[in-house]
Design an enzyme around this catalytic site. Structure first.
Site, short mmCIF file in Angstrom:
data_model
loop_
_atom_site.label_atom_id
_atom_site.label_comp_id
_atom_site.label_asym_id
_atom_site.label_seq_id
_atom_site.Cartn_x
_atom_site.Cartn_y
_atom_site.Cartn_z
N ASN A 195 0.80 -1.43 -0.02
CA ASN A 195 0.12 0.06 0.04
C ASN A 195 0.84 1.12 0.03
OD1 ASN A 195 -2.14 1.64 0.01
ND2 ASN A 195 -2.93 1.11 2.05
N HIS A 255 -14.60 -5.39 10.97
CA HIS A 255 -14.35 -4.05 11.66
C HIS A 255 -15.53 -3.26 12.06
CE1 HIS A 255 -9.97 -3.23 10.06
NE2 HIS A 255 -10.26 -4.64 10.42
N ARG A 292 -13.32 -6.29 15.53
CA ARG A 292 -12.49 -5.20 15.93
C ARG A 292 -13.26 -3.89 16.12
NH1 ARG A 292 -7.82 -2.38 12.36
NH2 ARG A 292 -9.19 -1.18 12.00
N TYR A 307 -7.54 7.08 13.21
CA TYR A 307 -6.97 5.88 12.57
C TYR A 307 -8.22 5.00 12.79
CZ TYR A 307 -5.98 1.09 11.83
OH TYR A 307 -6.00 -0.22 11.39
N ASP A 339 -7.22 -2.08 17.66
CA ASP A 339 -5.81 -1.92 16.86
C ASP A 339 -5.39 -0.43 17.49
OD1 ASP A 339 -3.96 -1.66 15.28
OD2 ASP A 339 -4.92 -1.85 13.39
N HIS A 355 -2.46 0.53 16.28
CA HIS A 355 -1.63 0.87 15.07
C HIS A 355 -0.18 1.94 15.47
CE1 HIS A 355 -2.17 2.17 10.75
NE2 HIS A 355 -2.65 0.92 10.52
N GLU A 386 -3.85 -4.78 19.22
CA GLU A 386 -3.04 -4.99 18.12
C GLU A 386 -2.18 -4.06 18.00
OE1 GLU A 386 -5.49 -5.92 14.76
OE2 GLU A 386 -4.11 -4.44 13.51
N GLU A 394 1.74 -7.24 10.95
CA GLU A 394 1.22 -6.70 9.71
C GLU A 394 2.41 -5.99 8.82
OE1 GLU A 394 -2.25 -4.33 10.77
OE2 GLU A 394 -1.40 -2.45 10.13
N ARG A 408 0.62 -11.40 13.27
CA ARG A 408 -0.29 -11.08 12.11
C ARG A 408 0.33 -10.70 10.54
NH1 ARG A 408 -2.63 -6.70 12.16
NH2 ARG A 408 -4.59 -7.24 11.18
N HIS A 422 -3.17 -10.43 8.87
CA HIS A 422 -3.90 -9.28 8.26
C HIS A 422 -4.73 -9.44 7.11
CE1 HIS A 422 -2.33 -5.07 6.63
NE2 HIS A 422 -3.20 -5.10 7.18
N ASP A 474 -6.46 -3.50 1.57
CA ASP A 474 -5.41 -3.35 0.53
C ASP A 474 -4.47 -4.55 0.44
OD1 ASP A 474 -4.88 -2.11 3.59
OD2 ASP A 474 -2.86 -2.70 3.06
N GLU A 496 -8.16 -11.71 9.75
CA GLU A 496 -9.03 -10.31 9.39
C GLU A 496 -9.71 -10.17 8.30
OE1 GLU A 496 -6.23 -6.94 8.97
OE2 GLU A 496 -7.86 -5.64 9.59
N TRP A 531 2.00 6.70 12.20
CA TRP A 531 0.43 6.65 11.68
C TRP A 531 -0.09 5.36 12.26
CZ3 TRP A 531 -1.78 3.62 7.96
CH2 TRP A 531 -3.19 3.96 7.76
C1 CS2 Z 1 -4.64 -2.14 9.55
C2 CS2 Z 1 -4.57 -1.86 8.36
O1 CS2 Z 1 -5.97 -3.98 9.05
C3 CS2 Z 1 -5.36 -3.56 9.90
O2 CS2 Z 1 -5.17 -4.05 10.93
O3 CS2 Z 1 -3.69 -1.69 10.68
O4 CS2 Z 1 -5.63 -1.36 7.90
C4 CS2 Z 1 -3.29 -1.07 7.73
O5 CS2 Z 1 -3.51 0.35 8.09
C5 CS2 Z 1 -3.39 -0.96 6.21
O6 CS2 Z 1 -3.17 -2.29 5.96
C6 CS2 Z 1 -2.22 -0.11 5.66
O7 CS2 Z 1 -2.02 -0.31 4.45
MG MG Z 2 -3.66 -3.08 12.10
#
Ligand code: CS2
Ligand code: MG
Length: 401
Positions: free
Chosen positions: A37, A122, A147, A159, A209, A211, A235, A261, A282, A311, A315, A338, A401
């Protein structure tokens, strides 16, 4: 049997995907996901310039040898671009092997270890009231695990909370900027899970998550404050370059941890697994060197009571999801998968026969992976530059991020 053609296809049916399609002299083809991504064209160039020329004329049956050739042969080991490119080749070769054998790939991996692949969806919304509605939608559709992400009071956006129906963080040709406050976040999250547990009781599996936004001691505090709500996992609590940093989190909380991930090799996981610093790994097919390398990671994890939690964001293309399901259904230490639905345009470009029923995804029963790339359809969706956001603290400092 020989590989006669290898095509790298970049398409954007709602978002960008890179796919490798291998063609053999016998007419059998195989597909592999090569999507990274925000850095899609780097992998496409790596494949086109450095990998495709060495594939032509090779025996597609030699999966392990090809993996070693591309990994050791590059000299420059690991890294997301290299490992995503290797993953695409490896996945396509497993697809071909399955088709030649007349078996779905999971049969080549040892057959079923379970009846279905438990997935999590999600639920995300700006407010807690709205997220409760989202969660109940998943429960009604049969999901056993959800989630939960919400907005944080005082922050303009967060996020994991989407503004459109399909979650898509890579939203502009140049990175958009987002704002973050750890203090506001830590003060808010426990109250969200208190409400969700109150509403849905103890049976539903809940995940969250972070992140990569906290330090180890902040993550430890969050983990401890979430203990009453029995999360299945927390996560990416911290950026995981510092693997020993997880010792600090572990000392303070029994909330299970999931990570991986952004990992691309077994070496990213090694200390976390062998010191039992995490509970779920993951990584998934496309970013961790394909089915061959992912299985190696999960086999190591199994020795240490660590389960998979692959994961499966939007994307990662349906080719990755199809391949992941063959791994998920066959390994002994599967945890969770996921699952975020793709757009109808994406599903049309990647026809597939895996399907969702009663909270489970079921891998295809067709020979190979059971997914394809419709090249004519793909050509209708040209590449559009899109990058992931950059995150800043309220004082302007760049943050993860
Ligand atoms: C994420 C993703 O799915 C998840 O757990 O952390 O959405 C992640 O932000 C993206 O794959 C980034 O490309
Ligand atoms: Mg994630």
């Amino acid at each position: 049997m020989r590989i006669t053609d290898a095509r790298v296809v970049v398409t954007s049916p709602g978002r960008n995907f890179v796919t490798l399609k291998l063609v053999t002299d016998g007419g059998v083809t195989g597909v592999g996901d090569a999507t990274l991504n925000g850095r899609e064209l780097a992998v496409a160039a790596y494949l086109t310039e450095h990998v495709v020329p060495v594939l032509i004329g090779r025996d597609p049956a030699r999966i392990e040898d090809t993996w070693q050739y591309l990994y050791k042969g590059a000299y420059w080991r690991r890294g997301p671009v290299t490992m995503t490119a290797i993953a695409a080749v490896d996945t396509a070769l497993w697809d071909i092997k399955g088709k030649v054998a007349g078996l779905p790939v999971y049969q080549l991996l040892g057959g079923r270890s379970r009846e279905g692949v438990t997935v999590y969806g999600h639920a995300n919304a700006e407010t807690v009231d709205d997220v409760l509605v989202e969660v109940s939608g998943y429960v009604e559709r049969g999901y056993r695990a959800v989630r939960v992400q919400t907005g944080v009071p005082g922050l303009p956006g967060t996020y994991g909370v989407s503004t459109s129906e399909v979650y898509e963080p890579a939203d502009a040709a140049l990175p958009t900027e987002t704002a973050w406050s750890t203090e506001a976040y830590l003060a808010h999250v426990p109250s969200v899970f208190a409400r969700v547990r109150e509403e849905f009781g103890p049976g539903l599996r809940l995940l969250h998550d972070v992140h990569h936004r906290l330090t180890p001691i902040e993550a430890a505090r969050l983990g401890r404050s979430l203990e009453p709500y029995s999360l299945t996992w927390l996560e990416d609590p911290v950026p995981a370059e510092l693997q020993e940093g997880f010792r600090l989190i572990r000392r303070h909380t029994t909330t299970p941890l999931a990570v991986g991930e952004v990992f691309n090799s077994i070496h990213d996981c090694r200390q976390l697994v062998t010191e039992q610093l995490v509970d779920y790994i993951r990584t998934t097919v496309v970013h961790a060197g394909g089915i061959t390398h992912l299985r190696r990671i999960f086999d190591l994890a199994a020795l240490y009571h660590v389960r998979s939690g692959s994961h499966g964001a939007t994307d990662l293309s349906p080719v990755c999801m199809a391949a992941a399901l063959h791994v998920d259904i066959s390994i002994p230490n599967f945890g969770l998968q996921e699952y975020m639905r793709h757009t109808p345009e994406t599903d049309a470009v990647f026809p597939h026969t895996y399907h969702f029923a009663d909270g489970y995804l079921h891998p295809s029963e067709e020979p190979g992976l059971g997914v394809d790339l419709d090249e004519e359809a793909a050509a209708r969706f040209p590449y559009r530059p899109a990058q992931l956001p950059v995150n800043r603290l309220l004082d302007g400092t760049v943050h993860s991020w």
